[in-house]
Design a protein around this motif. Structure first.
Motif, PDB file in Angstrom:
ATOM      1  N   VAL A   1       9.191  10.337  12.162  1.00 21.50           N
ATOM      2  CA  VAL A   1       8.031  11.181  12.455  1.00 21.50           C
ATOM      3  C   VAL A   1       8.469  12.542  12.976  1.00 21.50           C
ATOM      4  N   GLU A   2       9.553  12.573  13.765  1.00 23.10           N
ATOM      5  CA  GLU A   2      10.013  13.841  14.326  1.00 23.10           C
ATOM      6  C   GLU A   2      10.506  14.779  13.229  1.00 23.10           C
ATOM      7  N   ALA A   3      11.286  14.212  12.272  1.00 22.29           N
ATOM      8  CA  ALA A   3      11.779  15.048  11.172  1.00 22.29           C
ATOM      9  C   ALA A   3      10.633  15.561  10.321  1.00 22.29           C
ATOM     10  N   GLU A   4       9.655  14.677  10.074  1.00 26.01           N
ATOM     11  CA  GLU A   4       8.494  15.099   9.292  1.00 26.01           C
ATOM     12  C   GLU A   4       7.705  16.167  10.034  1.00 26.01           C
ATOM     13  N   THR A   5       7.604  15.989  11.341  1.00 29.28           N
ATOM     14  CA  THR A   5       6.883  16.974  12.146  1.00 29.28           C
ATOM     15  C   THR A   5       7.598  18.321  12.135  1.00 29.28           C
ATOM     16  N   GLU A   6       8.944  18.281  12.219  1.00 28.28           N
ATOM     17  CA  GLU A   6       9.710  19.525  12.184  1.00 28.28           C
ATOM     18  C   GLU A   6       9.542  20.238  10.846  1.00 28.28           C
TER      19      GLU A   6
ATOM     20  N   ALA B   1       5.551  -3.875   6.971  1.00 26.78           N
ATOM     21  CA  ALA B   1       6.085  -4.643   5.850  1.00 26.78           C
ATOM     22  C   ALA B   1       5.245  -4.503   4.591  1.00 26.78           C
ATOM     23  N   ASN B   2       3.996  -4.092   4.722  1.00 31.77           N
ATOM     24  CA  ASN B   2       3.099  -4.045   3.572  1.00 31.77           C
ATOM     25  C   ASN B   2       2.730  -2.618   3.147  1.00 31.77           C
ATOM     26  N   VAL B   3       3.508  -1.650   3.553  1.00 35.02           N
ATOM     27  CA  VAL B   3       3.253  -0.267   3.132  1.00 35.02           C
ATOM     28  C   VAL B   3       4.549   0.334   2.583  1.00 35.02           C
ATOM     29  N   LEU B   4       4.379   1.344   1.728  1.00 37.79           N
ATOM     30  CA  LEU B   4       5.490   2.143   1.197  1.00 37.79           C
ATOM     31  C   LEU B   4       5.185   3.614   1.471  1.00 37.79           C
ATOM     32  N   VAL B   5       6.102   4.286   2.141  1.00 38.84           N
ATOM     33  CA  VAL B   5       5.924   5.702   2.480  1.00 38.84           C
ATOM     34  C   VAL B   5       6.634   6.533   1.410  1.00 38.84           C
ATOM     35  N   ASN B   6       5.829   7.164   0.540  1.00 37.75           N
ATOM     36  CA  ASN B   6       6.377   7.961  -0.575  1.00 37.75           C
ATOM     37  C   ASN B   6       7.335   7.137  -1.436  1.00 37.75           C
TER      38      ASN B   6
ATOM     39  N   VAL C   1       0.850  -1.193   0.000  1.00 29.25           N
ATOM     40  CA  VAL C   1       0.000   0.000   0.000  1.00 29.25           C
ATOM     41  C   VAL C   1       0.889   1.249   0.000  1.00 29.25           C
ATOM     42  N   GLN C   2       0.532   2.207  -0.863  1.00 22.94           N
ATOM     43  CA  GLN C   2       1.281   3.462  -0.965  1.00 22.94           C
ATOM     44  C   GLN C   2       0.662   4.502  -0.026  1.00 22.94           C
ATOM     45  N   VAL C   3       1.483   5.070   0.848  1.00 24.40           N
ATOM     46  CA  VAL C   3       1.040   6.138   1.749  1.00 24.40           C
ATOM     47  C   VAL C   3       1.982   7.322   1.587  1.00 24.40           C
ATOM     48  N   THR C   4       1.510   8.494   2.007  1.00 25.27           N
ATOM     49  CA  THR C   4       2.300   9.722   1.848  1.00 25.27           C
ATOM     50  C   THR C   4       2.830  10.267   3.162  1.00 25.27           C
ATOM     51  N   SER C   5       2.264   9.838   4.286  1.00 28.03           N
ATOM     52  CA  SER C   5       2.684  10.386   5.571  1.00 28.03           C
ATOM     53  C   SER C   5       2.857   9.256   6.574  1.00 28.03           C
ATOM     54  N   LYS C   6       4.010   9.189   7.137  1.00 28.63           N
ATOM     55  CA  LYS C   6       4.295   8.189   8.158  1.00 28.63           C
ATOM     56  C   LYS C   6       3.573   8.511   9.461  1.00 28.63           C
ATOM     57  N   LYS C   7       3.416   9.787   9.715  1.00 22.19           N
ATOM     58  CA  LYS C   7       2.744  10.207  10.939  1.00 22.19           C
ATOM     59  C   LYS C   7       1.280   9.799  10.930  1.00 22.19           C
ATOM     60  N   GLN C   8       0.602  10.029   9.824  1.00 21.48           N
ATOM     61  CA  GLN C   8      -0.810   9.648   9.741  1.00 21.48           C
ATOM     62  C   GLN C   8      -0.991   8.132   9.851  1.00 21.48           C
ATOM     63  N   LEU C   9      -0.066   7.375   9.275  1.00 23.35           N
ATOM     64  CA  LEU C   9      -0.157   5.917   9.363  1.00 23.35           C
ATOM     65  C   LEU C   9       0.013   5.444  10.804  1.00 23.35           C
ATOM     66  N   ILE C  10       0.918   6.069  11.537  1.00 24.15           N
ATOM     67  CA  ILE C  10       1.104   5.690  12.947  1.00 24.15           C
ATOM     68  C   ILE C  10      -0.146   6.013  13.755  1.00 24.15           C
ATOM     69  N   GLU C  11      -0.776   7.150  13.440  1.00 23.95           N
ATOM     70  CA  GLU C  11      -2.015   7.487  14.148  1.00 23.95           C
ATOM     71  C   GLU C  11      -3.105   6.436  13.882  1.00 23.95           C
ATOM     72  N   GLN C  12      -3.219   5.980  12.642  1.00 19.70           N
ATOM     73  CA  GLN C  12      -4.202   4.944  12.325  1.00 19.70           C
ATOM     74  C   GLN C  12      -3.863   3.620  13.014  1.00 19.70           C
ATOM     75  N   MET C  13      -2.570   3.295  13.055  1.00 16.56           N
ATOM     76  CA  MET C  13      -2.159   2.056  13.732  1.00 16.56           C
ATOM     77  C   MET C  13      -2.491   2.113  15.220  1.00 16.56           C
ATOM     78  N   ASN C  14      -2.298   3.256  15.825  1.00 17.37           N
ATOM     79  CA  ASN C  14      -2.622   3.381  17.256  1.00 17.37           C
ATOM     80  C   ASN C  14      -4.123   3.204  17.501  1.00 17.37           C
ATOM     81  N   LYS C  15      -4.946   3.696  16.579  1.00 18.47           N
ATOM     82  CA  LYS C  15      -6.389   3.503  16.723  1.00 18.47           C
ATOM     83  C   LYS C  15      -6.756   2.012  16.674  1.00 18.47           C
TER      84      LYS C  15
END
Length: 255
Positions: free
Chosen positions: A86-91, A71-76, A20-34
């Motif tokens: 996530v910290e670098a992306e957040t900065e 293992a089943n996602v690609l970030v950009n 699966v192609q995703v654009t934001s690692k931060k958003q994916l982590i938020e979904q995983m936490n949910k």
């Protein structure tokens, strides 16, 4: 033929990407936490399982879930480990938002501040003008009266100046010409007479002390011009005609 055309070759199946192609690692982590919160209550309906076993199973379930997602996602287009943290992306996001806020604030100030400053500037200028009016002149200016005679003289001099300049130019030219003529006269006066001119002077004016002094021996041996002419006439048997004297008026000439 159609079934064969619809089937994909083994090489194409290997090259096909199923992650699966995703654009934001931060958003994916938020979904995983949910979803982790949902998985935490998956074993609550199992009273026969001990608490320690539930904790170990729940921990293993969450770890497997997180590993499977990573293992089943690609970030950009990059793997999970190669993607930015996530910290670098957040900065980066915070820096962009800060830059946008700064631009908006600067634009607002450029529009609002001149209008706010203008009344204060006008008030300051008016106050300075009033303060300047309170000062008294320490020295009163004196009026300068023009002298009519002096002005007349100046006008006359200005009018006569071009003519005087022309006259001065002509005088300079005449001085140069006169100087050249004087130099030529000096050269003529300083010239020494030639031998022929001395001889002619002696024949015309006679012998003088000044003319005889510079004569040479060759000049003394020469015959006078009149004598030379008479000898030439005698040699050629030629006698110049003599003029007859004219008688008084009324007398007949002899035939």
């Amino acid at each position: 033929m159609e079934a064969a055309g619809s089937k994909t070759s083994p090489s194409e199946g290997e090259n096909q990407e199923y992650r699966v192609q995703v654009t934001s690692k931060k958003q994916l982590i938020e979904q995983m936490n949910k979803y982790k919160e949902i998985l935490k209550i998956a074993l609550d309906g199992q009273p026969d399982v001990a608490e320690e076993t539930k904790k170990s199973l729940l921990l293993e379930l969450l770890m497997n879930f997180e590993a499977a997602v990573q293992a089943n996602v690609l970030v950009n287009g990059q793997l999970w480990e190669e993607a930015l943290e996530v910290e670098a992306e957040t900065e980066a996001v915070d820096l962009e938002s800060l830059l946008d806020d700064t631009i908006v604030e600067t634009t607002r100030r450029r529009r609002a501040y001149p209008r706010q400053i203008l009344p204060h500037v006008v008030h300051t200028l008016k106050a300075e003008r009033k303060i300047m009016e309170l000062y008294e002149q320490a020295v009163k200016p004196q009026e300068v009266v023009k002298d009519p005679d002096q002005e007349t003289y100046m006008n006359d001099v200005s009018a006569a100046a071009p003519g005087m300049v022309k006259e001065a130019v002509q005088v300079l030219k005449s001085i140069n010409t006169l100087q050249k003529q004087a130099e030529g006269l000096c050269e003529i006066l300083n010239m020494k007479p030639s031998q022929a001119s001395l001889e002619i002077h002696r024949e015309v004016f006679g012998f003088t002390g000044q003319s005889d002094a510079p004569m040479t021996t060759a000049a003394r041996n020469r015959q006078p011009i009149r004598r030379a002419v008479e000898e030439a006439e005698a040699t050629e048997c030629y006698k110049p005609p003599t003029k007859k004297p004219e008688g008084p008026v009324g007398e007949e000439r002899p035939q």
